[in-house]
Design an enzyme around this catalytic site. Sequence first.
Site, PDB file in Angstrom:
ATOM      1  CE  LYS A  70      -3.726   2.112   2.741  1.00 21.36           C
ATOM      2  NZ  LYS A  70      -4.582   1.947   3.940  1.00 21.36           N
TER       3      LYS A  70
ATOM      4  CB  SER B 248      -7.715   3.868   2.953  1.00 20.73           C
ATOM      5  OG  SER B 248      -6.914   3.222   3.943  1.00 20.73           O
TER       6      SER B 248
ATOM      7  CB  SER C 233      -8.156   1.075   6.004  1.00 20.90           C
ATOM      8  OG  SER C 233      -8.859   2.270   6.178  1.00 20.90           O
TER       9      SER C 233
END
Length: 481
Positions: A76, A151, A175
Site C-alpha cells: 500500500k 482505504s 481499512s
Amino acid sequence: MKDYLTLAEIQKDIREGDLTCVKLVSHYLHQIESKAHLNAFVEVYQQEALQKAATVDEKIREGTAGKLAGLIVGLKDVLSHTGHGVQAGSKILHAYKAPFTATAVQRLLDEDAIVIGRQNCDEFAMGSSNENSSFGPVLNAQDITKVPGGSSGGSAVAVQAGLCHASLGSDTGGSVRQPAAFCGVVGTKPSYGRVSRWGLIAYASSFDCIGPITKSVEDAALILEVMAGADEFDSTVSSRNVPAYSGLLGSERKVRIGYIAESIENESIAPEIRQRTKEVLERLMEEGHVVEAVQMHTLAHLLPTYYILTTAEASSNLSRFDGVRYGHRSNEAVDLESLYKKSRTEGFGDEVRRRILLGTFVLSANYYDAYYTKAQRVRSLVRAETEKFFENYDFFISPVTPTTAFTIGEKTEDPLQMYLADIFTVHANVVGCPAISIPNGTDRDGMPIGIQIMAPYFGESDMLSFARQLQRLIGESLAMS
C-alpha cells in the site's frame, strides 16, 4: 498459471520444478499490465522484481531461501521502501522517495518475499471507497462500476484480481478488513502494538495497524508471524514473544461466541448480509459452539468517538506536510504564511482537508474538553466493556460492512453515509483488539460478502485458528447450497 490459494502451494510447485519465482513474477507483471484499468498499482517494480526473483530462485536451489520464498507481495502506498516512491495517494508527496524501509516490509524482504510494486489507496488512508486518491479511483475487479472499499482498495483488488499473491495494507478503522470484504479476500488487523508502525505514513497514530491481505487464513498467519515483534525504532510495539501462528491453525475446539442481535435484525443492513451472517451463526451452533446474542451499550458511541479522535490525531500528524521540508511546495507563495496555506491547499484533497479541519476544531481551546477529552473517556468505557465481554466469550462475530460494494460516486456527496461503512470495523481499532475479515459468499449480483471475527487483545493465535475453521465451514455450506 494456476490460481494459487496459499504460499504453500506455490512453494510445493517450485520444489517439484513446475514453477520458478521468475515465471511467477512474469505472470503477475502480465496480469498487472492486462488489468491496468483497475488502477490497483501506482508503480510497478518490473526489473527489480525480476532480478530479485532470479536471486531467490538461486537461493532455493542452494537450500538457503527464507520462509517466504515465492511470495509476491504489493505494498500500500503508505509503506516506506528505500529509494522507492511513497506518497500516500496524495499530491503533497509528489515525487517523494522513501529514505528507509518500514520494519514490516523489511522483515518480509529478509525472508525472501518479492515486492512487485506499490498500490493505490485513499489519500493518507482516509476513506472507505478508494475514491479519494490523487491517482484516481480503484475499480472492483468483480464489477468495475463498484468501489473496492478503502482505504486499502488497491491492495485488496490486487489480490482479488490475481495481480500479486498478497498485499500489505494499513487498518485505522477497517481499512484492511472492509476492502477485503468488498473484494472477497482475507483481511487481517493485528492487535495494536503487535506489528511495528516504523515506516508507515501515519493517519492516526493510536489506531493505525499494518496488516496482510491474502487469499487464505494460512498465508495471513504466516505473514503476520514474520512481521510481528519488538522493534527498536517503535516504542509502541510490544516486546511479547510472537507465537508461530502458521503452525497453530489446527485447533477444532468449541468456543463461546457473542454477537449483537441488531447485526442480523437491523433493516439498514443489506438483507443478504444479514441472512449470510445468520446462517453462519446457525452453522456454528450446529457444530457445538455456544452462540449468544449480547448487549454492549457503548457500541452506539463508536463512530463519533472514532472520528473525533482520529481526525484530532490526523490534524497533528499531517501538520508536518507544510511545503518546507519535503513534498509539494506552492509556486504562488510570497511569504511563509502563504507558503503553508497554499502548499497545503493545493496538495491535500477534499477529504483530507475536511478531516484536518474537524480535527483542528475538536483540539481547539474552546472545544477540547467538550469533544476530545470526552471522546477519550468514552474510548476507555468501550475498552472496559469489551474486556468484560471477553471474560465470557472467546470471539465477537459481526458482518464486516452494512452493504456490499456500492457504486462508484454513490456516496461521495454524503460523507456521513460514507463514514457509516465503517460501523462494524472501528470497534477493533478503538479498543486495539485483533480482527479478521473472511469471505462469506456473495449477494444475488455476485458481489462478495464478508464476516468479521474479533478476538481479545493479543489473541491472534486463537483468532486465526478459528478463522480457518470457520472458513472451512462456510466453504462446506456454500458447496451444499
